[in-house]
Design an enzyme around this catalytic site. Structure first.
Site, short mmCIF file in Angstrom:
data_model
loop_
_atom_site.label_atom_id
_atom_site.label_comp_id
_atom_site.label_asym_id
_atom_site.label_seq_id
_atom_site.Cartn_x
_atom_site.Cartn_y
_atom_site.Cartn_z
N GLU A 170 0.83 -1.22 0.00
CA GLU A 170 0.00 0.00 0.00
C GLU A 170 0.85 1.26 0.00
O GLU A 170 0.79 2.07 0.93
CB GLU A 170 -0.94 0.01 1.21
N GLU A 199 -6.43 -8.22 -0.26
CA GLU A 199 -6.85 -8.21 1.15
C GLU A 199 -8.34 -7.90 1.25
O GLU A 199 -8.84 -7.01 0.56
CB GLU A 199 -6.12 -7.11 1.94
C1 GLA Z 1 -4.02 -2.65 4.97
C2 GLA Z 1 -2.63 -3.22 5.12
C3 GLA Z 1 -2.54 -4.38 6.05
C4 GLA Z 1 -3.41 -4.18 7.26
C5 GLA Z 1 -4.81 -3.92 6.82
C6 GLA Z 1 -5.76 -3.75 7.96
O1 GLA Z 1 -4.71 -3.08 3.89
O2 GLA Z 1 -2.06 -3.55 3.88
O3 GLA Z 1 -1.19 -4.51 6.41
O4 GLA Z 1 -2.92 -3.12 8.00
O5 GLA Z 1 -4.85 -2.73 6.07
O6 GLA Z 1 -7.06 -3.52 7.54
#
Ligand code: GLA
Length: 643
Positions: A119, A279
């Site tokens: 991210e 995710e």
């Molecule tokens: C993001 C991050 C993860 C985690 C999630 C929690 O997407 O990439 O490492 O922190 O959020 O929701």
């Protein structure tokens, strides 16, 4: 994991301090053990470069890797996603580690793809670093963009407020204790910030590429404002998404479903290919204002929605909840207690089973769209920075009303930016195209002339690439067949309406005052000094039609306008003539033309809807001739009966 139907796991996302505990000392054996164990059990790895969080030896020894925030403060060690992308030391150390990882695992049969960092720019939404190295890099970036200081002065209109710049080295990023009003500076800083981090990411990709041919993936964050993902996507092999709607936070699930759909359509459209969900959460995140658990059934529906819009995976953050630190209460497949004996685990396992039984050719299918809606990052940066009409101004929120109205027809929609091709679309919807960048305007004219339908709105065609206002007349005056005069905002105490096809639609905020020239007037203003003047127009241009929606109303109004346009273009929902409220329909078509229709019911009640031809549920075998039933939160995957 096997029991839960998991066949792919992402590893090592923030493991820098473990993989390189001391500068130049690499410890990869533990990682290899995990990759091997997974592989032996039929589970592939998406291996991360662990640069999302820096180890302490790095931040202690090399100050320059820590970013300087907009208040001029250099960060001390801590948190994540906050390195300086211009730091040569950061680049050297990160790329070296990436290279070593790739050398070791790049050809491992268990490694299916690379997850580059994490991210980028995430978390604090202040993705920019204001350190001296970044200032220098910004000056170089500007030199490349403008060539001469005169060109830059013109583009930024620096005579205003005595802002004339004599030398590149005088330029500083916009900061609260310095310049914050020079619109061109602010816009270019946003462009630079996105480009700079992308440039860092490209360096990581190149380092990994030395020893690996596997696809390079970044986990993106939907409409994340600071990064221009259309540009990013060009450097990635596959787009992936981290998706976290706050399900059940609204009384009506349809609100969030619509927004999730927009994000999925964006992800698919970025490279015009299927994407991955990297995710999502099986239960609830720990960082929402109210961490509401997904109610039974929502995990399945929200995951099927991802597939319905073009995803080829459903992945979770995270497998098991950690015992401590920041995200110990973040949802996971496995909780702190009870092992696999939990509702969440059972729902994950049931979904895993369902996904494994979906027809295999679904994975070679794609959401083909006849309609595109324009969402352009640079345009949004500029329009939000315009300081006019409405302050503050959320480009995304206002744009979303158009997307929702389109989505309600249950036809596939692509999301494109101003550099994307317009070819092949029957209709291009272009709300709030405040800035006309590059050759967009010319391509729009050609597209319409050759038979396309172009629909644009108020607060469009205002400025060029440099955020300089067009003068003389609106650049698409001839094509739209109207003359723009001024842009008004409805006073809050006064109601006004657009009269369209015999109905009155309430105006929300913006009203463009325009005069028809060659255009046909389809709707008019009900009141005020522009009473009776055009609020919706259509102009024949070459073989095509150009529409202008001059007033900003709600979703019902847009639906009425789009319905007329779709009828004229014979754009129909594949399943039904009337999509009921709360039902989402998408279609994926295989390479050999077989079409899978997804019907999803986001309502809390079951429903029965009319369908226009017989369909069969490919999973249950049920057949439907003129009506389809959908249980509460059910997603059906359907095929026309003749298949
Ligand atoms: C993001 C991050 C993860 C985690 C999630 C929690 O997407 O990439 O490492 O922190 O959020 O929701």
């Amino acid at each position: 994991m096997k029991e839960a139907g998991i066949n792919c796991a992402t590893l090592a996302v923030f493991a820098w301090a473990r993989l390189e505990p001391e500068e130049g000392v690499y410890e990869f054996d533990w990682l290899e053990d995990i990759i091997n164990t997974l592989y032996e059990n039929g589970i592939h790895t998406i291996l991360a470069t662990p640069t999302g969080a820096m180890p302490r030896w790095l931040t202690d020894k090399y100050e320059e890797v820590r970013k300087v925030d907009r208040n001029g403060v250099r960060r001390i060690h801590g948190n994540r996603h906050n390195f300086c992308p211009s730091s040569p030391v950061m680049r050297e150390k990160a790329y070296m580690l990436d290279e070593k990882l790739s050398e070791r695992f790049g050809k491992h049969p268990g490694v299916a793809a690379w997850h580059i960092s994490n991210e980028y720019a995430g978390d604090n939404h202040e993705s920019d670093c204001h350190c001296p190295l970044c200032q220098k890099a910004f000056q170089e970036w500007l030199k490349e963009r403008y060539g001469t200081i005169d060109a830059l002065n013109h583009a930024w209109w620096t005579d205003f407020w005595s802002n004339h710049i004599n030398d590149w080295e005088e330029i500083h990023s916009p900061v609260p204790y310095g310049e914050e009003n020079l619109k061109g500076l602010i816009l270019d800083w946003k462009r630079f910030t996105s480009d700079r981090l992308l440039n860092f990411c490209e360096g990581e990709i190149a380092a990994v590429r030395k020893y690996s041919d596997q696809p390079m993936v970044c986990n993106l964050m939907g409409f994340f404002r600071p990064m221009n993902y259309f540009k990013w996507a060009k450097s990635l092999d596959i787009v992936s998404l981290d998706n976290y709607p706050f399900w059940h936070s609204e009384r009506d699930e349809n609100v969030l479903a619509g927004e999730a759909a927009a994000i999925f359509d964006l992800m698919r459209s970025l490279k015009h290919q299927p994407f991955l969900i990297m995710e999502s959460v099986p239960s609830s995140v720990n960082w929402a204002p109210r961490c509401i658990l997904k109610r039974p059934g929502m995990l399945e529906l929200s995951s099927m929605q991802m597939i319905a819009h073009g995803s080829e995976s459903v992945q979770y953050f995270q497998w098991r909840k950690g015992r401590g630190s920041a995200e110990k209460y973040h949802g996971a497949v496995i909780d702190h207690k009870n092992g696999g004996n939990t509702r969440t685990y059972r729902e994950v396992a049931a979904l895993g089973e369902r996904l494994s039984k979906l027809p295999s050719d679904l994975l070679s299918s794609f959401n083909q769209a006849r309609i595109a809606i324009v969402y352009d990052w640079e345009n949004c940066w500029a329009v939000e920075n315009a300081e006019a009409v409405l302050n503050p101004f959320s480009c995304y929120k206002r744009w979303l009303v158009y997307y929702r109205a389109l989505r309600s027809f249950g036809v596939n929609i692509d999301i494109i930016d101003m550099e994307s091709s317009l070819e092949g679309y029957d209709a291009v919807i272009a709300p709030l195209n405040y800035m006309y960048r590059g050759d967009y305007m010319e391509r729009v004219k050609q597209y319409t002339e050759k038979g396309g339908t172009y629909v644009t709105t108020y607060w469009s065609g205002e400025v060029d690439d440099s955020d300089l206002c067009f003068t003389g007349s609106h650049p698409l005056r001839e094509m739209l067949g109207v003359r723009h005069e001024e842009t008004d905002v409805r006073p809050l105490w006064q109601e006004n309406h657009v009269l369209y096809q015999g109905k009155a639609y309430e105006i929300r905020d913006i009203c463009a005052v325009v005069h028809e020239e060659s255009a046909e007037v389809l709707g008019t203003y009900e009141q005020d000094y522009y009473q009776g003047m055009p609020a919706v127009t259509m102009n024949r241009y070459g073989e095509g039609n150009a529409y202008l929606i001059a007033a900003e109303c709600g979703e019902d109004f847009m639906k009425a306008v789009f319905s007329d346009i779709f009828n004229r273009l014979s754009i129909h929902n594949p399943l039904t003539n009337e999509v009921p409220y709360g039902v989402e329909v998408t279609e994926r078509t295989t390479e050999d033309g077989r079409s899978y229709v997804f019907a999803m019911n986001f309502n809390r009640e079951p429903l029965k809807m009319e369908i226009s031809q017989p369909y069969r549920d490919v999973e249950t075998g049920e057949e439907f001739s003129d009506h389809l039933t959908l249980a509460r939160w059910q997603c059906r995957v359907l095929q026309k009966k003749e298949f």
